[in-house]
Design an enzyme around this catalytic site. Structure first.
Site, PDB file in Angstrom:
ATOM      1  N   CYS A  11       0.852  -1.186   0.000  1.00 42.36           N
ATOM      2  CA  CYS A  11       0.000   0.000   0.000  1.00 42.36           C
ATOM      3  C   CYS A  11       0.885   1.233   0.000  1.00 42.36           C
ATOM      4  O   CYS A  11       2.071   1.155   0.237  1.00 42.36           O
ATOM      5  CB  CYS A  11      -0.855   0.018   1.266  1.00 42.36           C
ATOM      6  SG  CYS A  11      -1.764  -1.479   1.526  1.00 42.36           S
ATOM      7  N   ARG A  36       1.971   1.202  -5.857  1.00 33.75           N
ATOM      8  CA  ARG A  36       2.042   0.303  -4.693  1.00 33.75           C
ATOM      9  C   ARG A  36       0.715  -0.415  -4.440  1.00 33.75           C
ATOM     10  O   ARG A  36       0.616  -1.251  -3.545  1.00 33.75           O
ATOM     11  CB  ARG A  36       2.453   1.085  -3.452  1.00 33.75           C
ATOM     12  CG  ARG A  36       3.772   1.812  -3.557  1.00 33.75           C
ATOM     13  CD  ARG A  36       4.043   2.669  -2.335  1.00 33.75           C
ATOM     14  NE  ARG A  36       4.218   1.831  -1.173  1.00 33.75           N
ATOM     15  CZ  ARG A  36       5.390   1.285  -0.811  1.00 33.75           C
ATOM     16  NH1 ARG A  36       6.456   1.493  -1.566  1.00 33.75           N
ATOM     17  NH2 ARG A  36       5.489   0.527   0.247  1.00 33.75           N
ATOM     18  N   TRP A  85      -3.511  -2.087  -1.550  1.00 31.34           N
ATOM     19  CA  TRP A  85      -3.376  -3.397  -2.197  1.00 31.34           C
ATOM     20  C   TRP A  85      -3.849  -4.379  -1.154  1.00 31.34           C
ATOM     21  O   TRP A  85      -3.175  -4.600  -0.147  1.00 31.34           O
ATOM     22  CB  TRP A  85      -1.907  -3.642  -2.574  1.00 31.34           C
ATOM     23  CG  TRP A  85      -1.715  -4.887  -3.385  1.00 31.34           C
ATOM     24  CD1 TRP A  85      -1.908  -5.036  -4.723  1.00 31.34           C
ATOM     25  CD2 TRP A  85      -1.315  -6.171  -2.898  1.00 31.34           C
ATOM     26  NE1 TRP A  85      -1.629  -6.329  -5.094  1.00 31.34           N
ATOM     27  CE2 TRP A  85      -1.288  -7.047  -4.007  1.00 31.34           C
ATOM     28  CE3 TRP A  85      -0.994  -6.682  -1.624  1.00 31.34           C
ATOM     29  CZ2 TRP A  85      -0.914  -8.396  -3.889  1.00 31.34           C
ATOM     30  CZ3 TRP A  85      -0.635  -8.013  -1.500  1.00 31.34           C
ATOM     31  CH2 TRP A  85      -0.597  -8.865  -2.633  1.00 31.34           C
ATOM     32  N   ASN A 111       0.414   0.666   6.087  1.00 36.84           N
ATOM     33  CA  ASN A 111       1.026  -0.226   5.105  1.00 36.84           C
ATOM     34  C   ASN A 111       1.727  -1.319   5.886  1.00 36.84           C
ATOM     35  O   ASN A 111       2.573  -1.033   6.731  1.00 36.84           O
ATOM     36  CB  ASN A 111       2.045   0.538   4.233  1.00 36.84           C
ATOM     37  CG  ASN A 111       2.845  -0.437   3.357  1.00 36.84           C
ATOM     38  OD1 ASN A 111       2.384  -1.529   3.080  1.00 36.84           O
ATOM     39  ND2 ASN A 111       4.037  -0.033   2.960  1.00 36.84           N
ATOM     40  N   GLY A 112       1.352  -2.571   5.647  1.00 34.94           N
ATOM     41  CA  GLY A 112       1.996  -3.681   6.357  1.00 34.94           C
ATOM     42  C   GLY A 112       0.971  -4.747   6.681  1.00 34.94           C
ATOM     43  O   GLY A 112      -0.104  -4.790   6.106  1.00 34.94           O
ATOM     44  N   GLU A 488      41.301 -22.698  19.908  1.00 40.59           N
ATOM     45  CA  GLU A 488      40.702 -22.434  21.226  1.00 40.59           C
ATOM     46  C   GLU A 488      41.470 -23.152  22.330  1.00 40.59           C
ATOM     47  O   GLU A 488      41.755 -22.595  23.377  1.00 40.59           O
ATOM     48  CB  GLU A 488      39.229 -22.852  21.215  1.00 40.59           C
ATOM     49  CG  GLU A 488      38.552 -22.942  22.562  1.00 40.59           C
ATOM     50  CD  GLU A 488      38.507 -21.629  23.348  1.00 40.59           C
ATOM     51  OE1 GLU A 488      38.906 -20.591  22.803  1.00 40.59           O
ATOM     52  OE2 GLU A 488      38.134 -21.654  24.529  1.00 40.59           O
ATOM     53  N   LYS A 492      43.184 -21.133  25.365  1.00 48.96           N
ATOM     54  CA  LYS A 492      42.786 -21.435  26.750  1.00 48.96           C
ATOM     55  C   LYS A 492      44.003 -21.775  27.598  1.00 48.96           C
ATOM     56  O   LYS A 492      44.145 -21.336  28.722  1.00 48.96           O
ATOM     57  CB  LYS A 492      41.826 -22.613  26.738  1.00 48.96           C
ATOM     58  CG  LYS A 492      40.384 -22.519  27.090  1.00 48.96           C
ATOM     59  CD  LYS A 492      39.856 -21.395  27.824  1.00 48.96           C
ATOM     60  CE  LYS A 492      39.305 -20.207  27.245  1.00 48.96           C
ATOM     61  NZ  LYS A 492      38.779 -19.634  26.229  1.00 48.96           N
ATOM     62  N   GLU A 495      46.040 -18.694  28.139  1.00 47.38           N
ATOM     63  CA  GLU A 495      45.329 -17.731  29.002  1.00 47.38           C
ATOM     64  C   GLU A 495      45.419 -18.106  30.466  1.00 47.38           C
ATOM     65  O   GLU A 495      45.708 -17.291  31.314  1.00 47.38           O
ATOM     66  CB  GLU A 495      43.842 -17.729  28.619  1.00 47.38           C
ATOM     67  CG  GLU A 495      43.429 -16.858  27.515  1.00 47.38           C
ATOM     68  CD  GLU A 495      41.920 -16.757  27.463  1.00 47.38           C
ATOM     69  OE1 GLU A 495      41.259 -17.785  27.240  1.00 47.38           O
ATOM     70  OE2 GLU A 495      41.416 -15.665  27.669  1.00 47.38           O
ATOM     71  N   HIS A 512      54.832 -27.864   6.668  1.00 47.52           N
ATOM     72  CA  HIS A 512      55.355 -26.695   5.930  1.00 47.52           C
ATOM     73  C   HIS A 512      56.244 -25.825   6.789  1.00 47.52           C
ATOM     74  O   HIS A 512      56.500 -24.673   6.445  1.00 47.52           O
ATOM     75  CB  HIS A 512      54.177 -25.907   5.370  1.00 47.52           C
ATOM     76  CG  HIS A 512      53.364 -26.694   4.388  1.00 47.52           C
ATOM     77  ND1 HIS A 512      53.847 -27.081   3.158  1.00 47.52           N
ATOM     78  CD2 HIS A 512      52.125 -27.237   4.493  1.00 47.52           C
ATOM     79  CE1 HIS A 512      52.915 -27.790   2.521  1.00 47.52           C
ATOM     80  NE2 HIS A 512      51.860 -27.904   3.296  1.00 47.52           N
ATOM     81  N   LYS A 611      37.875  -9.338  31.363  1.00 48.05           N
ATOM     82  CA  LYS A 611      36.764 -10.141  30.844  1.00 48.05           C
ATOM     83  C   LYS A 611      36.192  -9.542  29.574  1.00 48.05           C
ATOM     84  O   LYS A 611      35.830 -10.242  28.654  1.00 48.05           O
ATOM     85  CB  LYS A 611      35.653 -10.257  31.893  1.00 48.05           C
ATOM     86  CG  LYS A 611      34.461 -11.117  31.443  1.00 48.05           C
ATOM     87  CD  LYS A 611      34.864 -12.530  31.148  1.00 48.05           C
ATOM     88  CE  LYS A 611      33.725 -13.373  30.619  1.00 48.05           C
ATOM     89  NZ  LYS A 611      34.195 -14.681  30.090  1.00 48.05           N
TER      90      LYS A 611
HETATM   91  C1  AGP Z   1      38.305 -15.735  25.874  1.00 49.69           C
HETATM   92  O1  AGP Z   1      38.773 -16.788  26.715  1.00 49.69           O
HETATM   93  C2  AGP Z   1      39.080 -14.480  26.032  1.00 49.69           C
HETATM   94  N1  AGP Z   1      38.875 -13.944  27.345  1.00 49.69           N
HETATM   95  C3  AGP Z   1      38.897 -13.479  24.916  1.00 49.69           C
HETATM   96  O2  AGP Z   1      39.552 -13.995  23.784  1.00 49.69           O
HETATM   97  C4  AGP Z   1      37.427 -13.179  24.514  1.00 49.69           C
HETATM   98  O3  AGP Z   1      36.878 -14.310  23.894  1.00 49.69           O
HETATM   99  C5  AGP Z   1      37.443 -12.020  23.505  1.00 49.69           C
HETATM  100  O4  AGP Z   1      37.951 -10.889  24.156  1.00 49.69           O
HETATM  101  C6  AGP Z   1      36.042 -11.716  22.954  1.00 49.69           C
HETATM  102  O5  AGP Z   1      35.194 -11.366  24.010  1.00 49.69           O
HETATM  103  P1  AGP Z   1      33.616 -11.309  23.726  1.00 49.69           P
HETATM  104  O6  AGP Z   1      33.183 -12.715  23.400  1.00 49.69           O
HETATM  105  O7  AGP Z   1      33.000 -10.803  24.980  1.00 49.69           O
HETATM  106  O8  AGP Z   1      33.411 -10.382  22.567  1.00 49.69           O
END
Ligand code: AGP
Length: 616
Positions: A11, A36, A85, A111-112, A488, A492, A495, A512, A611
């Site tokens: 519409c 439309r 429409w 419209n919708g 990962e 880990k 870390e 390689h 974090k």
């Molecule tokens: C994960 O173990 C780490 N602390 C770090 O790589 C984290 O995953 C990254 O900073 C992304 O954070 P987000 O998932 O909050 O975006």
């Protein structure tokens, strides 16, 4: 582009408020929208002399309305117009817009599609409202009437009413009780504001506005504009979101560390990520957060997954899943790199941000860049209401509660599960059969129990951590879906057992160059479930073995031959190849945590880390 594609071509609506009291202006503007839809048309005008709203409708093209208008020749402002429409209710004068409430105080054009109009209409009829048409639109007029109070601004009643509405709309609304105003609202259907010296217009398409002004504002979804003869403002309706976890979820609950608690929560995290999100019999993933952009996703030809750190490894698994099972070109991009590489993006590209915190600056800025380039932006986030969720057009929450340990564990596993669901969502929009969709979902459903079975080996994995705690260098090898798991596992370990260096590489890459590092002091973790490239993994393990490298293998239950190659083996249950990462990562999270504890380190707050990395 409207998420409900057909809603945006159904519409045409026009609204005007300002110095001009001749609604002929509106009819001329409406003619620009006749493409439309033209099975009926109508106009509603506030007449200041009579202090009421006059309304004319006609079946057929705008010419029919024009004939009626030239006889009636009423004047006033504001006025709203509509060319239809038909979607609900046959083309007829009664079903033509504008529609009004019982008291003929409120008139609106739409419209919708109001998807829940039936239940709303039934409730309103029960409350005594009388309907004059078969349309979904008329429900809105009565709903606004229901929430209108004397002396209250029209926009307040509109905001209340729209909270009950599901579907797509572009609206222009006028009221006899708040006459010097047009309220315009948008969700899913296009709506443009025209800004001129002491006059304002609203229309479905700039074509209806351009002869009056070239200054336009395109309303975004959930925005409500209030136009008066000399001013306007725009309200952004923020959806109310709900925190679904309890305070104790942020406590250790008997574990020595959040890191261990959250690893042992992983089976529950898998379950929370998938529950209620699968329609097994139809092989469909039910992701409410993507429904509103479902039509747009059908047209997407490329996906860019953008993330950082651990989340980027989940995104890498997603890349493989989307390409193999959803048959859509997909590329993982590291957030901090994506922004500066001038990626090729357009409105056929969807950009999916994966982020536990939803605050990672590199990922957030990448999404803003994608938005500037006209991409559909989606989020896969754990933290409700975070910046990335506010920046994206739609998305899916992990729903696993807070993740406190700096090193991500249960969020990573949740991201993998939701990426598998999005694979089915996209795949079933494309070539994926019901059988394949159902198979993936059935295997996903088994994972919480299979994950518990793996974590039941925790004492054995703790012993392995002690056994390997003397080494200061590790390699992690994997291929295809498990190469990101190698990344990962290495991250880990670095870390949370940060006295140890670890590196990951696609297993095929060892020969390689990297293999120069291998000797009896350089153990290698090989993630080698029985899958399409297991034999290739065996080649890499033989290369390592030939250089006296120690091998810790993660492989599928029942694989006895691996004992001739590996010094130690952790078994995981069998599942679909694309889902093996969700299981193969569990032993690696535990291995890293126990190694960190063995080295006397704080595995919840590793040195140098935070974090959520909210700086670039
Ligand atoms: C994960 O173990 C780490 N602390 C770090 O790589 C984290 O995953 C990254 O900073 C992304 O954070 P987000 O998932 O909050 O975006």
């Amino acid at each position: 582009m409207s998420p409900l594609g057909r809603a945006s071509i159904m519409c045409g609506i026009v609204g005007y408020i300002g110095k001009n009291n001749n609604p002929q202006l509106g009819l001329s503007a409406l003619r620009r929208l006749e493409y439309r839809g033209y099975d009926s048309a109508g106009i509603a005008v506030f007449n200041p002399e009579k202090q009421e709203i006059l309304c004319l409708k006609a079946k057929g093209k705008i010419d029919e309305l024009e004939k009626k208008f030239s006889e009636a020749r009423f004047s006033g402002s504001p006025f709203i117009l509509h060319t239809r429409w038909a979607t609900h209710g046959e083309p007829s004068e009664a079903n033509a817009h504008p529609h009004c409430d019982c008291q003929k105080n409120i008139y609106l054009v739409h419209n919708g599609i109001i998807e829940n109009y039936k239940e709303l209409k039934e409730a309103l009829i029960t409350e005594g409202h009388k309907f004059a048409s078969e349309t979904d639109t008329e429900v809105l007029a009565h709903l606004i009437e229901k929430y209108s109070n004397p002396g209250q601004p029209l926009e307040d009643a509109v905001r209340h009413a729209l909270k009950e509405v599901k579907g797509a709309y572009a609206l222009a609304i006028i009221s006899r009780n708040d006459p010097q105003k047009i309220v315009a609202a948008k969700l899913g259907s296009p709506l443009i504001l025209g800004i001129n010296q002491d006059e304002f217009l609203v229309a479905s398409d700039p074509a209806a506005i351009v002869s009056h002004t070239r200054q336009v504002i395109t309303l975004d979804d959930n925005e409500i504009a209030v136009l008066s003869p000399d001013n306007f403002f725009i309200l952004k309706e923020k959806p109310i979101e709900k925190i679904e976890w309890e305070v104790e979820d942020a406590q250790k609950q008997g574990f020595s560390h959040f890191m261990l608690k959250e690893i042992f929560e992983e089976p529950e995290a898998i379950k929370k990520s998938i529950v209620g999100r699968m329609i097994l019999e139809q092989g469909l993933a039910k992701l409410g957060g993507l429904e509103q952009v479902s039509e747009q996703l059908k047209k997407i030809e490329k996906v860019v997954i953008v993330a950082c750190g651990t989340a980027s490894y989940a995104g890498k698994v997603g890349e493989y899943m989307f390409e193999e099972y959803a048959k859509i070109s997909t590329k993982l991009e590291i957030g901090s790199e994506f922004r500066y590489k001038n990626a090729i993006l357009d409105d056929k590209t969807a950009v999916l941000a994966v982020s536990q915190s939803g605050e990672t600056a590199d990922t957030l800025e990448a999404i803003k860049e994608a938005k500037r380039k006209g991409c559909l932006c989606l989020g896969l986030v754990n933290t409700v209401g975070s910046s990335i969720t506010r920046e994206t057009d739609a998305g899916v929450y992990c729903r696993i509660g807070p993740e406190i340990a700096v090193a991500s564990s249960k969020a990573f596993v949740s991201q993998l599960c939701i990426l598998a669901l999005i694979t089915v969502f996209l795949g079933r929009q494309r070539e994926m059969s019901l059988v394949t969709g159902k198979r993936i979902l059935e295997e996903l459903e088994k994972l919480p129990n299979l994950a518990k079975k793996i974590l039941a080996q925790s004492d054995y994995i703790k012993d392995l951590a002690k056994k390997y705690s003397e080494y200061r260098n590790f390699y992690f090898l994997g291929r295809k879906y498990n190469f990101p798991i190698a990344l990962e596992g290495a991250l880990k370990l670095k870390e949370i057992a940060w006295k140890i260096h670890a590196e990951a590489t696609p297993a095929g890459e060892m020969k390689h160059g990297q293999i120069a590092l291998i000797d009896e002091n350089f153990p290698v973790v090989c993630i080698c479930p029985y899958d399409s490239i297991y034999d290739k993994m065996k080649n890499a393990m033989e290369e390592v073995k030939a250089r006296k490298g120690k091998i810790l293998a993660i492989t599928t239950e029942g694989n006895e031959e691996i004992k001739s190659l590996a010094d130690d083996v952790i078994y995981i249950p069998k599942t679909l190849e694309m889902l093996t990462p969700i299981l193969s990562v569990l032993p690696l999270h535990l291995f890293a945590a126990y190694l960190g504890l063995e080295l006397g380190l704080d595995i919840d707050k590793p040195r140098n880390l935070a974090k959520s990395v909210t700086v670039e």
